[in-house]
Design an enzyme around this catalytic site. Structure first.
Site, mmCIF file in Angstrom:
data_model
loop_
_atom_site.group_PDB
_atom_site.id
_atom_site.type_symbol
_atom_site.label_atom_id
_atom_site.label_comp_id
_atom_site.label_asym_id
_atom_site.label_seq_id
_atom_site.Cartn_x
_atom_site.Cartn_y
_atom_site.Cartn_z
ATOM 1 C CB CYS A 359 -8.591 -0.993 -0.987
ATOM 2 S SG CYS A 359 -9.433 -2.159 0.072
ATOM 3 N NE ARG A 388 -15.145 -1.822 7.293
ATOM 4 C CZ ARG A 388 -13.857 -1.683 7.598
ATOM 5 N NH1 ARG A 388 -13.441 -1.922 8.826
ATOM 6 N NH2 ARG A 388 -12.993 -1.298 6.669
ATOM 7 C CD GLN A 406 -11.810 3.334 5.887
ATOM 8 O OE1 GLN A 406 -11.883 3.254 4.661
ATOM 9 N NE2 GLN A 406 -11.381 2.342 6.646
ATOM 10 C CG ASP A 408 -8.874 4.417 2.787
ATOM 11 O OD1 ASP A 408 -7.739 4.094 3.164
ATOM 12 O OD2 ASP A 408 -9.707 3.606 2.360
ATOM 13 C CG HIS A 410 -5.772 2.487 -1.224
ATOM 14 N ND1 HIS A 410 -6.989 3.088 -0.989
ATOM 15 C CD2 HIS A 410 -5.719 1.382 -0.439
ATOM 16 C CE1 HIS A 410 -7.660 2.354 -0.105
ATOM 17 N NE2 HIS A 410 -6.911 1.330 0.239
ATOM 18 C CE LYS A 495 -3.769 -4.752 11.079
ATOM 19 N NZ LYS A 495 -5.208 -4.443 11.204
ATOM 20 C CG HIS A 541 -4.397 -1.208 1.631
ATOM 21 N ND1 HIS A 541 -5.684 -1.432 1.171
ATOM 22 C CD2 HIS A 541 -3.608 -2.101 0.974
ATOM 23 C CE1 HIS A 541 -5.665 -2.422 0.280
ATOM 24 N NE2 HIS A 541 -4.425 -2.839 0.147
#
Length: 668
Positions: A359, A388, A406, A408, A410, A495, A541
């Site tokens: 992000c 991570r 991911q 992912d 945004h 979320k 997100h």
């Protein structure tokens, strides 16, 4: 005239009762059926013992087996106590520690007895005897009795009984705190409760002890090693049998086992928490990625690629450094020489970090150039590789890894666009899940955590916006498992969580969308509004799969390796009956390959039944058997995975059928 308490029941009726009256008394007054069915009481929303007297005016709801979540919690808590009593009776000298209920059962940690001066750890061989003793305790129908003790009395009790772990725990509790124990017969333990009326409320056929493992006292590896005994407990034998069936099915479907059988991937210690994808496994990855890319392109997303390494100051500004520092892989900004090593170790050097999420980098792209309100919404997607530093003990196959990718994205939107964009996302997610074979999922709203950034007004608006968006889709209903989860949101945003239900009834939290006004503020993202002034965008997100690694693991277990044809790593094998058909098998394979089918040939000098069995175990969806007759006639014998029969087809027809079936759902 004595004081009376007003007890309000769920139907709104009120009963006046004298002090000393219990919920059990109220249940008996309503009727003998309810008195027998009642397991506990919900007092002003809090579950309590049926035998605990009312303390004033209150709302009362009686908990029965129909209140399954509460009932299972009670059953599992009671079973933990019963197991501990059984263990201490069978193995004198055993010390008890903690024994909570879990999502599907219970466990208890024990300090094993000493035999000839040595600890005697428990093993799986002890479980049948413990189960038998538990059933004897249940048959005795021992009442659960709640008592309030002083801290000093508890410490004295545990010390006299040689329960050093319990004495240590009692001594660590605050002075003056009300401490309770629960007694069943002569056995007791420190416990907040609640419990059912007696051990006889438990179904002796509805539990099973499952395994023994090691555990450290208070979870600290520097402390004593204990024996942890696990069990599973249910309201009745039918539920237990269903659970045991699911466990058996889960073992058969284990993605690590199937991944090895199908040669999809492997893991090894040289790359802890990272996946080595083999060619067949990466075929699945590529097919899934291509599908997701087409769906995102059609939905108006723009794909980007951002750096793996970013300066630690960027993570500090975004707020992640303070929240995720311990889970980030951090490296110095330059390779040190011997002279610089002291500075590096002292923390004087600049630091870089592998990104744990995408992000902040997407905000930096958004900030390039001036954005107008007319440019919004901007939907920025990335199949972003992140790292991570998960603890070794938390790693699990490809479901929990350190390096992951991911799906992912945004979305940078104006406030007036938020509901429309969240609604569109929910519709896209629904379509993707159904394409991938998941017809059932639940939606949960994770609300503000205790430690968070942003104002209360911001959180109020963000949470309500997500409620409104789900309502606009018509999915805030029991059919979709709609639920709100207090305190479960991210530190910067509430979320929506999407929990898939797989083929054997397990749930997996995968998709998410978060309404964030914090990060745009911290990283100074803005656009020029219709009024000519700068405004902060709302940042959504969102992910549908979550991570490719975990989602592929879920797909493996959901389909038990029998993927939909468009995802299958090998879609067909052409197998010969006789060597005279080898050339024709090559022609069949070439025709299918030209049509886009992932095909292999099996020309080995083995009997056809052996080949059929071997390719069935490898989960090959289609086996095209050819011999001399098929070669002469230009046909194939098509055998489907799981079918005992076969279908005779021309090569052209077989190609048409397989090509149609192998078409991804978004292109069909």
């Amino acid at each position: 005239m004595s004081l009376m308490f007003r007890i309000t029941l769920p139907d709104g009726s009120v009963r006046e009762v004298a002090p000393g009256t219990t919920p059990a008394d109220v249940a008996a007054a309503i009727g003998p059926g309810l008195a027998k069915a009642a397991l506990a009481a919900r007092i002003d929303g809090q579950v309590r013992d049926l035998s605990r007297p009312f303390e004033g005016d209150t709302d009362l709801a009686l908990v029965t087996a129909r209140d399954e979540a509460d009932a299972l919690e009670l059953v599992r808590h009671d079973l933990a106590h019963v197991m501990a009593e059984a263990v201490q009776h069978l193995f004198p000298g055993t010390q008890i520690t903690f024994g909570p209920a879990t999502d599907d059962g219970f466990y208890y940690d024990f300090a094993p007895p000493k035999i000839d001066g040595r600890d005697r750890p428990f093993t799986d061989d002890d479980l049948p005897a413990i189960e038998a003793e538990m059933r004897a305790i249940i048959a005795r129908d021992e009442p659960f009795v709640r008592e309030v003790w002083t801290r000093a009395a508890l410490i004295d009790r545990w010390t006299q009984q040689g329960e050093s772990f319990k004495a240590e725990w009692a001594a660590s509790l605050p002075e003056g705190e009300e401490l309770t124990i629960y007694r069943q017969g002569q056995w007791l333990d420190m416990c907040r409760g609640p419990h059912m009326v007696s051990t006889g409320k438990l179904d002796p056929a509805a539990f099973k002890l499952t395994r023994v493992s090691g555990a450290y006292w208070r979870g600290d590896q520097n402390n004593a090693m204990l024996s942890r005994i696990y069990g599973t407990g249910w309201l009745n034998k039918k539920q237990l049998d269903q659970h045991l069936f699911r466990l058996e099915e889960a073992a058969k479907r284990d993605h690590r086992k199937i991944g090895q059988e199908m040669d999809l991937f492997h893991l090894q210690s040289e790359a802890q928490g990272s996946v080595f994808w083999h060619p067949r496994g990466f075929v699945i990855w590529r097919a899934l990625e291509a599908y997701m890319r087409r769906r995102l392109d059609a939905a108006g997303y723009e794909e980007v690629k951002t750096p793996q390494l970013m300066d630690a100051r960027q993570w500090e500004q975004s707020g992640h450094w303070g929240k995720y520092r311990e889970n980030m892989f951090v490296v110095p900004d330059e390779i040190p020489n011997v002279a610089d090593e002291g500075a590096i170790l002292s923390g004087d050097a600049d630091l870089m970090a592998l990104k744990p999420m995408n992000c902040p980098a997407h905000v930096l792209i958004f900030r390039q150039g001036i954005k107008s309100y007319r440019d919004l919404p901007i939907r920025m997607a990335e199949f972003g590789c992140c790292h991570r530093n998960e603890p070794h003990g938390a790693l699990h196959g490809i479901m929990r890894v350190r390096q992951f990718t991911q799906d992912d994205a945004h979305l940078f939107v104006r406030e007036d666009q938020l509901i429309e964009e969240v609604t569109a996302f929910c519709d896209l997610l629904d379509s993707v899940y159904r394409d991938l074979g998941f017809d059932k999922y639940a939606i949960k709203l994770a609300l503000r955590p205790e430690k968070r950034f942003g104002s209360e007004a911001m959180w109020d608006w963000s949470e309500q916006s997500l409620r409104d968006a789900v309502a606009a889709t018509g999915r805030d209903t029991p059919e979709y498992g709609w639920e709100e989860l207090p305190g479960e949101g991210a530190f910067y945003a509430p979320k929506l969580e999407f929990h898939l239900t797989d083929a054997i009834g397990r749930t997996w939290q995968v998709g998410t969308i978060q309404t964030d006004t914090v990060l745009p503020e911290r990283l100074d993202a803005s656009y020029v509004g219709a009024d000519g002034e700068r405004h902060r965008p709302v940042m959504l997100h969102r992910a549908i799969l979550g991570t490719f690694e975990r989602f592929i693991g879920i797909l493996i277990e959901h389909h038990a390796g029998r993927f939909p044809l468009w995802l299958a790593p090998v879609q067909a094998v052409v197998a010969t009956i006789v060597s005279d058909a080898d050339d024709y098998a090559g022609q069949v394979a070439a025709t299918l390959r030209k049509a886009g089918i992932r095909v292999e040939t099996d020309l080995r000098n083995e009997k056809i039944n052996y080949k059929v069995r071997e390719h069935s175990l490898a989960k090959v969806p289609n086996l095209l058997v050819v011999g001399k007759r098929e070669a002469d006639e230009g046909t194939v014998a098509l055998r489907r995975l799981g079918s005992q029969g076969q279908e005779m087809l021309t090569l052209a027809d077989a190609t048409t059928i397989l090509t149609r079936e192998a078409t991804p759902p978004d292109l069909a």
